[in-house]
Design a protein around this motif. Structure first.
Motif: not given
Ligand code: AMP
Ligand code: MN
Ligand code: MN
Ligand code: MN
Length: 275
Positions: A67-71, A171-173
């Motif tokens: 997952v990419t969360w922010g950077s 995305s986390l979502e």
């Protein structure tokens, strides 16, 4: 007390043991409940289930999503997933496709730094389903360019190094919706490894909880007792449960073994209390 190890890898991602050999090793090490949680794929689950049949080991179908969360790249483990779920499998396909392009890009950047043949070299170490940085690491060690995997990461594969490609994962979502659709429970994997400030980790955990997240991996392989305490407190504050997993990849790493990790602290709610 039952021995739970809810985070492990096989040759279906970047582990070095086949699912069958992983199950055998887990039994040898007295694990009673094992989750196979390969990166971005569930190809090892059927074989692992079969191998566990008729033994005293319970195999939990799992996955570890990138997952990419922010950077930051963050890993979300899904436990007790229905691997036949369409939504989950479509998500996994996207992540796998992204891995192929990223691997090509890593190889291109390494070539620019004078290291030829990295893509084929890495593929030799990978099954046909998943190509990851650990496979590049194995190739670079083979080439005598670094002394071990850890050394490769430091010198070639992380930010500001020649083979670094910033990840663009789910995305986390999306990741949470895939796990939820597949009826699984979501766990933030190895929360202490992201080098986040306490505030940031709390923000991640809060968002995660709001999206239906179940637990933090409070005990993970090779972890400092102080980190365990901090994470245990965070689960209490946010009313999250706690998970325990070695993140085992290979018998070659003597620091991390199946089932060989600290017990969960007394004051947390184990994720298995809901099972
Ligand atoms: P990827 O998902 O392809 O970017 O690769 C991440 C994987 O690389 C992790 O799951 C670990 O197995 C491995 N890894 C990351 N950092 C290190 C390190 N410093 N030393 C050894 N293996 C690492
Ligand atoms: Mn890995
Ligand atoms: Mn991970
Ligand atoms: Mn892992």
């Amino acid at each position: 007390m039952t021995c739970y190890d809810l985070h492990s890898h096989s040759t279906a991602s970047d582990g070095s043991l086949t699912p069958e050999a992983l199950i055998a090793r887990a039994i040898e090490h007295n694990v009673e409940v094992l989750a196979l949680t390969d990166h971005d794929g569930t190809e090892g689950i059927e074989a692992a289930k079969k191998a566990a049949q008729g033994t005293d080991l319970d195999l939990i179908a799992g996955v570890e999503l990138s997952v990419t969360w922010g950077s930051k790249t963050v890993h979300i483990v899904g436990l007790g997933i229905d691997i036949k779920n369409q939504q989950l499998q479509q998500g996994l396909t996207k992540l796998r496709d992204y891995r192929v392009g990223r691997a090509e890009e890593i190889a291109k950047r390494l070539a620019k730094a004078g290291i030829e043949g990295a893509l084929d070299g890495a593929r030799k170490y990978a099954s046909d389903v998943m190509l990851g940085r650990l496979h590049f690491a194995q190739f670079l060690v083979e080439q005598g360019l670094a002394k071990d995997n850890n050394d490769v990461f430091k010198r070639y594969l992380v930010r500001n190094k020649p083979g670094y490609v910033p990840g663009q994962w789910a995305s986390l979502e999306d990741a949470m919706s895939w796990i939820n659709a597949a009826g699984g429970q979501a766990v933030i994997a190895h929360p202490a490894r992201y080098k986040m400030t306490a505030t940031k980790l709390r923000r991640l955990s809060t968002e995660f909880k709001e999206m239906g997240g179940a637990a933090l991996e409070v005990v993970s392989g090779r972890q400092h007792p102080e980190e365990i305490k901090t994470l245990a407190r965070l689960t209490e504050k946010l009313e999250l449960m706690a998970s325990r997993g070695s993140d085992f990849h290979t018998p070659d790493n003597s620091w991390v073994e199946l089932g060989r990790l600290a017990p969960l602290p007394e004051n947390v709610t184990p994720i298995w209390s809901t099972w």
